[in-house]
Write a protein that holds these residues in place. Sequence first.
Motif, PDB file in Angstrom:
ATOM      1  N   ILE A  87       7.894   4.179  -1.857  1.00  0.00           N
ATOM      2  CA  ILE A  87       8.769   4.367  -0.707  1.00  0.00           C
ATOM      3  C   ILE A  87       7.850   4.568   0.485  1.00  0.00           C
ATOM      4  N   LEU A  88       8.004   3.740   1.501  1.00  0.00           N
ATOM      5  CA  LEU A  88       7.170   3.822   2.693  1.00  0.00           C
ATOM      6  C   LEU A  88       7.934   4.570   3.773  1.00  0.00           C
ATOM      7  N   LEU A  89       7.325   5.653   4.246  1.00  0.00           N
ATOM      8  CA  LEU A  89       7.952   6.506   5.258  1.00  0.00           C
ATOM      9  C   LEU A  89       7.187   6.435   6.573  1.00  0.00           C
ATOM     10  N   ILE A  90       7.928   6.539   7.664  1.00  0.00           N
ATOM     11  CA  ILE A  90       7.326   6.727   8.977  1.00  0.00           C
ATOM     12  C   ILE A  90       8.087   7.867   9.636  1.00  0.00           C
ATOM     13  N   ASN A  91       7.340   8.916   9.970  1.00  0.00           N
ATOM     14  CA  ASN A  91       7.954  10.116  10.562  1.00  0.00           C
ATOM     15  C   ASN A  91       9.124  10.625   9.730  1.00  0.00           C
ATOM     16  N   GLY A  92       8.966  10.587   8.414  1.00  0.00           N
ATOM     17  CA  GLY A  92       9.986  11.116   7.516  1.00  0.00           C
ATOM     18  C   GLY A  92      11.156  10.180   7.257  1.00  0.00           C
ATOM     19  N   LYS A  93      11.149   9.002   7.865  1.00  0.00           N
ATOM     20  CA  LYS A  93      12.242   8.048   7.668  1.00  0.00           C
ATOM     21  C   LYS A  93      11.797   6.915   6.768  1.00  0.00           C
ATOM     22  N   VAL A  94      12.655   6.548   5.828  1.00  0.00           N
ATOM     23  CA  VAL A  94      12.357   5.458   4.901  1.00  0.00           C
ATOM     24  C   VAL A  94      12.447   4.134   5.647  1.00  0.00           C
ATOM     25  N   ILE A  95      11.334   3.371   5.626  1.00  0.00           N
ATOM     26  CA  ILE A  95      11.383   2.040   6.227  1.00  0.00           C
ATOM     27  C   ILE A  95      11.348   0.942   5.181  1.00  0.00           C
ATOM     28  N   ALA A  96      10.933   1.299   3.953  1.00  0.00           N
ATOM     29  CA  ALA A  96      10.928   0.321   2.866  1.00  0.00           C
ATOM     30  C   ALA A  96      10.820   1.038   1.536  1.00  0.00           C
ATOM     31  N   LYS A  97      11.438   0.471   0.533  1.00  0.00           N
ATOM     32  CA  LYS A  97      11.272   0.977  -0.827  1.00  0.00           C
ATOM     33  C   LYS A  97      11.432  -0.192  -1.780  1.00  0.00           C
ATOM     34  N   GLY A  98      10.685  -0.111  -2.878  1.00  0.00           N
ATOM     35  CA  GLY A  98      10.747  -1.177  -3.867  1.00  0.00           C
ATOM     36  C   GLY A  98       9.506  -1.204  -4.724  1.00  0.00           C
ATOM     37  N   LEU A  99       9.291  -2.320  -5.394  1.00  0.00           N
ATOM     38  CA  LEU A  99       8.117  -2.469  -6.255  1.00  0.00           C
ATOM     39  C   LEU A  99       6.848  -2.352  -5.427  1.00  0.00           C
ATOM     40  N   ALA A 100       5.856  -1.697  -5.997  1.00  0.00           N
ATOM     41  CA  ALA A 100       4.600  -1.458  -5.279  1.00  0.00           C
ATOM     42  C   ALA A 100       4.012  -2.759  -4.741  1.00  0.00           C
ATOM     43  N   ARG A 101       3.977  -3.803  -5.549  1.00  0.00           N
ATOM     44  CA  ARG A 101       3.396  -5.081  -5.126  1.00  0.00           C
ATOM     45  C   ARG A 101       4.139  -5.635  -3.900  1.00  0.00           C
ATOM     46  N   GLY A 102       5.435  -5.509  -3.898  1.00  0.00           N
ATOM     47  CA  GLY A 102       6.222  -6.029  -2.793  1.00  0.00           C
ATOM     48  C   GLY A 102       6.010  -5.264  -1.499  1.00  0.00           C
ATOM     49  N   ILE A 103       5.894  -3.965  -1.592  1.00  0.00           N
ATOM     50  CA  ILE A 103       5.739  -3.143  -0.398  1.00  0.00           C
ATOM     51  C   ILE A 103       4.288  -3.118   0.080  1.00  0.00           C
ATOM     52  N   LEU A 104       3.355  -2.944  -0.848  1.00  0.00           N
ATOM     53  CA  LEU A 104       1.952  -2.770  -0.466  1.00  0.00           C
ATOM     54  C   LEU A 104       1.271  -4.061  -0.029  1.00  0.00           C
ATOM     55  N   THR A 105       1.963  -5.180  -0.092  1.00  0.00           N
ATOM     56  CA  THR A 105       1.415  -6.440   0.411  1.00  0.00           C
ATOM     57  C   THR A 105       2.189  -6.947   1.624  1.00  0.00           C
ATOM     58  N   ARG A 106       3.103  -6.151   2.119  1.00  0.00           N
ATOM     59  CA  ARG A 106       3.857  -6.503   3.329  1.00  0.00           C
ATOM     60  C   ARG A 106       3.098  -5.966   4.543  1.00  0.00           C
ATOM     61  N   GLU A 107       2.249  -6.783   5.086  1.00  0.00           N
ATOM     62  CA  GLU A 107       1.400  -6.360   6.188  1.00  0.00           C
ATOM     63  C   GLU A 107       2.208  -5.938   7.412  1.00  0.00           C
ATOM     64  N   ASP A 108       3.342  -6.567   7.630  1.00  0.00           N
ATOM     65  CA  ASP A 108       4.169  -6.194   8.779  1.00  0.00           C
ATOM     66  C   ASP A 108       4.660  -4.753   8.657  1.00  0.00           C
ATOM     67  N   LEU A 109       5.097  -4.369   7.457  1.00  0.00           N
ATOM     68  CA  LEU A 109       5.562  -2.991   7.242  1.00  0.00           C
ATOM     69  C   LEU A 109       4.412  -1.997   7.305  1.00  0.00           C
ATOM     70  N   LEU A 110       3.306  -2.349   6.672  1.00  0.00           N
ATOM     71  CA  LEU A 110       2.168  -1.438   6.633  1.00  0.00           C
ATOM     72  C   LEU A 110       1.585  -1.218   8.026  1.00  0.00           C
TER      73      LEU A 110
END
Length: 107
Positions: free
Chosen positions: A26-49
């Motif tokens: 689960i990727l948070l920014i200032n305590g708000k969820v901006i993305a959640k899902g499989l690690a591979r899907g989230i940790l390779t989304r450069e736009d979100l990161l």
Amino acid sequence: MRNKGKVVVLATHDVELAARISDEVILLINGKVIAKGLARGILTREDLLELADTEPPITYRIWKIVSKLISSTATNERPITLRELMTNIRKYSNLREGCDSCNNNRV
């Protein structure tokens, strides 16, 4: 732990650790969820990161460079662990064996 029906929740800023041990993130920014899902899907989304002021795991960043040198079909892969990176390098570098034009571009 997964086989025993256990769940571990870990809060970290270390994407390398998250890539190695997490099935889902689960990727948070200032305590708000901006993305959640499989690690591979989230940790390779450069736009979100980028929004979270972080980068993908080093293995994925290396793969993006190496895959361009090896094979155009290799760019669909998204390795996030060292084991996955090495497996992909072995898998796709075998495609280049015996290719004269490829051998001239080896690094």
